[in-house]
Scaffold this active site. Structure first.
Site, PDB file in Angstrom:
ATOM      1  N   LYS A 105      53.297   0.941  11.675  1.00 28.63           N
ATOM      2  CA  LYS A 105      53.841   1.317  10.236  1.00 28.63           C
ATOM      3  C   LYS A 105      54.913   0.482   9.933  1.00 28.63           C
ATOM      4  CE  LYS A 105      52.514   4.268   7.319  1.00 28.63           C
ATOM      5  NZ  LYS A 105      51.065   4.800   6.897  1.00 28.63           N
TER       6      LYS A 105
HETATM    7  P1  NAD Z   1      50.682   7.710  -4.058  1.00 25.91           P
HETATM    8  O1  NAD Z   1      52.114   6.898  -4.242  1.00 25.91           O
HETATM    9  O2  NAD Z   1      49.738   6.926  -4.746  1.00 25.91           O
HETATM   10  O3  NAD Z   1      50.959   9.149  -4.629  1.00 25.91           O
HETATM   11  C1  NAD Z   1      51.754  10.050  -4.155  1.00 25.91           C
HETATM   12  C2  NAD Z   1      51.527  11.158  -4.970  1.00 25.91           C
HETATM   13  O4  NAD Z   1      52.377  12.267  -4.520  1.00 25.91           O
HETATM   14  C3  NAD Z   1      51.952  11.082  -6.564  1.00 25.91           C
HETATM   15  O5  NAD Z   1      51.102  11.712  -7.279  1.00 25.91           O
HETATM   16  C4  NAD Z   1      53.535  11.518  -6.498  1.00 25.91           C
HETATM   17  O6  NAD Z   1      53.942  11.992  -7.751  1.00 25.91           O
HETATM   18  C5  NAD Z   1      53.185  12.792  -5.435  1.00 25.91           C
HETATM   19  N1  NAD Z   1      54.542  13.197  -4.956  1.00 25.91           N
HETATM   20  C6  NAD Z   1      55.487  12.494  -4.174  1.00 25.91           C
HETATM   21  N2  NAD Z   1      56.593  13.412  -3.941  1.00 25.91           N
HETATM   22  C7  NAD Z   1      56.035  14.731  -3.961  1.00 25.91           C
HETATM   23  C8  NAD Z   1      56.457  16.020  -3.844  1.00 25.91           C
HETATM   24  N3  NAD Z   1      57.751  15.926  -3.301  1.00 25.91           N
HETATM   25  N4  NAD Z   1      55.731  17.080  -4.241  1.00 25.91           N
HETATM   26  C9  NAD Z   1      54.521  16.891  -4.901  1.00 25.91           C
HETATM   27  N5  NAD Z   1      54.158  15.721  -5.012  1.00 25.91           N
HETATM   28  C10 NAD Z   1      54.934  14.545  -4.605  1.00 25.91           C
HETATM   29  O7  NAD Z   1      50.430   7.668  -2.360  1.00 25.91           O
HETATM   30  P2  NAD Z   1      48.911   7.602  -1.717  1.00 25.91           P
HETATM   31  O8  NAD Z   1      48.708   6.473  -1.351  1.00 25.91           O
HETATM   32  O9  NAD Z   1      48.106   8.631  -2.554  1.00 25.91           O
HETATM   33  O10 NAD Z   1      49.502   8.614  -0.478  1.00 25.91           O
HETATM   34  C11 NAD Z   1      49.651  10.149  -0.598  1.00 25.91           C
HETATM   35  C12 NAD Z   1      49.728  10.293   1.103  1.00 25.91           C
HETATM   36  O11 NAD Z   1      48.634  10.056   1.816  1.00 25.91           O
HETATM   37  C13 NAD Z   1      50.892   9.914   1.891  1.00 25.91           C
HETATM   38  O12 NAD Z   1      51.177  10.960   2.769  1.00 25.91           O
HETATM   39  C14 NAD Z   1      50.138   8.898   2.557  1.00 25.91           C
HETATM   40  O13 NAD Z   1      50.867   8.276   3.636  1.00 25.91           O
HETATM   41  C15 NAD Z   1      48.980   9.322   2.958  1.00 25.91           C
HETATM   42  N6  NAD Z   1      47.683   8.360   2.937  1.00 25.91           N
HETATM   43  C16 NAD Z   1      47.542   7.510   2.182  1.00 25.91           C
HETATM   44  C17 NAD Z   1      46.479   6.544   2.484  1.00 25.91           C
HETATM   45  C18 NAD Z   1      45.864   5.326   1.388  1.00 25.91           C
HETATM   46  O14 NAD Z   1      44.976   4.843   1.698  1.00 25.91           O
HETATM   47  N7  NAD Z   1      46.477   5.434   0.369  1.00 25.91           N
HETATM   48  C19 NAD Z   1      45.692   6.494   3.601  1.00 25.91           C
HETATM   49  C20 NAD Z   1      46.153   7.656   4.496  1.00 25.91           C
HETATM   50  C21 NAD Z   1      47.307   8.394   4.288  1.00 25.91           C
END
Ligand code: NAD
Length: 416
Positions: A105
């Site tokens: 990471k």
């Molecule tokens: P992103 O940046 O596209 O979206 C994050 C979302 O969470 C946004 O809508 C934001 O407004 C919201 N958010 C941020 N802080 C917040 C809070 N305190 N309370 C409520 N909502 C909040 O990110 P993403 O890629 O969708 O990732 C989201 C989660 O999924 C993360 O934990 C990431 O590690 C995990 N993840 C993502 C992927 C991927 O392929 N994108 C893969 C595995 C895991």
């Protein structure tokens, strides 16, 4: 940094799995530490001519099963401990779905909302150069995470390629399609959440058709999961982003909200035909399936007792603390853990990497079909282990992941 110690959380989960496996203490110690941690401090000339200094990280946890793989996060709370915890989870995740990667990471402590596009590109190119001694298509392959996207991955590929003297598409995944990205990658994590969610519904005796779903976080993972759940017949009754949420027990028009507000980060609360709710309230709404898809440590000992969902499918990494896990388990709530539920992203990244190495690209249907098959098989394996060890699903997934990594680490032996 989160008020929860996520590295401690990750280590406690490892120890719990190790107890089931009766593992050698020395091996547990090896697996509880990252193999390599790189901290970089680097300057960027901002648009106003001033020099700003940023701190970034790349952590490789374990590479016994293959090159390390894991996203890059741009967020003000990024620090070395959180990055290390996330790299550990990547190791188990790749092992649970049985793809030939170790875990890594990385990230930069930065508020991307305060950067211009030019500043973001300069930061990315300099950060890529700083971590070039670790990353590589055969050694360590980054991908998008919070605050980064396909465009950022394209800049990373270009920067690395400039230094290599030839195009190296396989150094990073989650790239734009025309730069060697894969069809289906953008939607893969959200798709995996729904594929594993449907499996969980089957085992729990709930129909996805008509199920009431609440989704925290409306970014890449949350918005796709909400849309695909709705396509599968579910009713999305609550969604949220970091500025707040929406609730309508009759169901929210997800496609319409995506079209209207997806481009405005933090804008969904402006949608009129719904009640506004807070993120805290969203987690506690009366629903069948809760999908936390935002940030870590959202379901804790403070609110776990008030969760009404029957199934929680973890789109985010580490949204549930170990204390909350125990409370949820006592309440009979099934938690499909992050290492399984959100593994769709890394599986599609694996497909992208394989396509890049072969310069031979697949159609979207093929990606989606292979992705679903891998996740359904992984779900079945975790479910079987859960029954066999009479434990919860997270521990079962950890048992599988840790066992595979421990075996590879042990079989490779200790050099020299
Ligand atoms: P992103 O940046 O596209 O979206 C994050 C979302 O969470 C946004 O809508 C934001 O407004 C919201 N958010 C941020 N802080 C917040 C809070 N305190 N309370 C409520 N909502 C909040 O990110 P993403 O890629 O969708 O990732 C989201 C989660 O999924 C993360 O934990 C990431 O590690 C995990 N993840 C993502 C992927 C991927 O392929 N994108 C893969 C595995 C895991």
């Amino acid at each position: 940094m989160s008020e929860y110690d996520v590295l401690d959380m990750a280590r406690r989960q490892l120890r719990e799995a190790a107890q089931h496996l009766d593992m050698d203490e020395g091996l547990v110690e090896v697996l509880s530490r990252p193999q390599k941690q790189l901290v970089v401090n680097f300057p960027v000339v901002m648009d106003n001519g001033e020099v700003a200094c940023f701190e970034g990280y790349r952590v490789q946890h374990n590479v016994s099963r293959g090159p390390s793989k894991g996203g890059l996060r741009y967020h003000p709370d990024v620090d070395l401990d959180e990055t290390t915890a996330l790299s550990m989870w990547m190791t188990w995740k790749c092992a649970v779905v049985n793809i030939p990667y170790g875990g890594a990471k990385g990230g930069v402590a930065v508020n991307v909302k305060r950067l211009s596009k030019r500043e973001l590109e300069k930061l990315t190119r300099r950060f890529t150069t700083e971590i070039s001694l670790l990353i590589g298509e055969r050694s360590d392959i980054p991908a998008p995470d919070i605050g980064t996207n396909a465009e950022v991955m394209g800049w990373i590929m270009d920067t690395y390629s400039m230094q290599a003297g030839h195009t190296v598409p396989g150094v990073v995944t989650g790239k734009p399609i025309h730069l060697g990205g894969s069809e289906g990658r953008v939607e893969a994590t959200g798709r995996g959440v729904i594929v594993t969610g449907i499996e969980a519904c089957d085992h729990f005796g709930i129909e996805m058709e008509g199920a009431r779903v609440a989704v925290q976080g409306f970014g890449n993972v949350g918005s796709v999961a909400a849309r695909l759940a709705q396509d599968a017949g579910a009713k999305i009754i609550a969604i949220s982003d970091h500025k707040g949420g929406l609730y309508n027990p009759k169901g929210l028009p997800i496609r319409q909200i995506c079209q209207k507000y997806a481009k405005f980060d933090g804008g969904i609360h402006r949608f009129k035909d719904a009640e506004e709710i807070t993120n805290e309230e969203l987690l506690e709404v009366d629903c069948d399936i809760l999908i936390p898809a935002a940030i870590a440590a959202q379901i804790t000992e403070q609110n776990a007792d008030r969760i009404k969902a029957k199934i929680i499918v973890e789109g985010a990494n580490g949204p549930t603390t170990p204390e909350a896990d125990r409370i949820l388990s006592d309440k009979g709530i099934l938690v499909v853990p992050d290492v399984l539920a959100n593994a769709g992203g890394v599986v599609a990244s694996y497909f992208e990497w394989v396509q890049d190495l072969q310069n031979f690209f697949w159609e979207e249907d093929e990606v989606n079909e292979k992705l679903s098959r891998i996740l359904r098989n992984a779900y079945a394996g975790v479910h079987h282990t859960m029954m066999q060890h009479k434990t919860d699903m997270r521990t079962a997934a950890m048992i599988i992941g840790v066992k595979r990594v421990a075996e590879a680490t042990f079989q490779r032996g200790i050099f020299p």
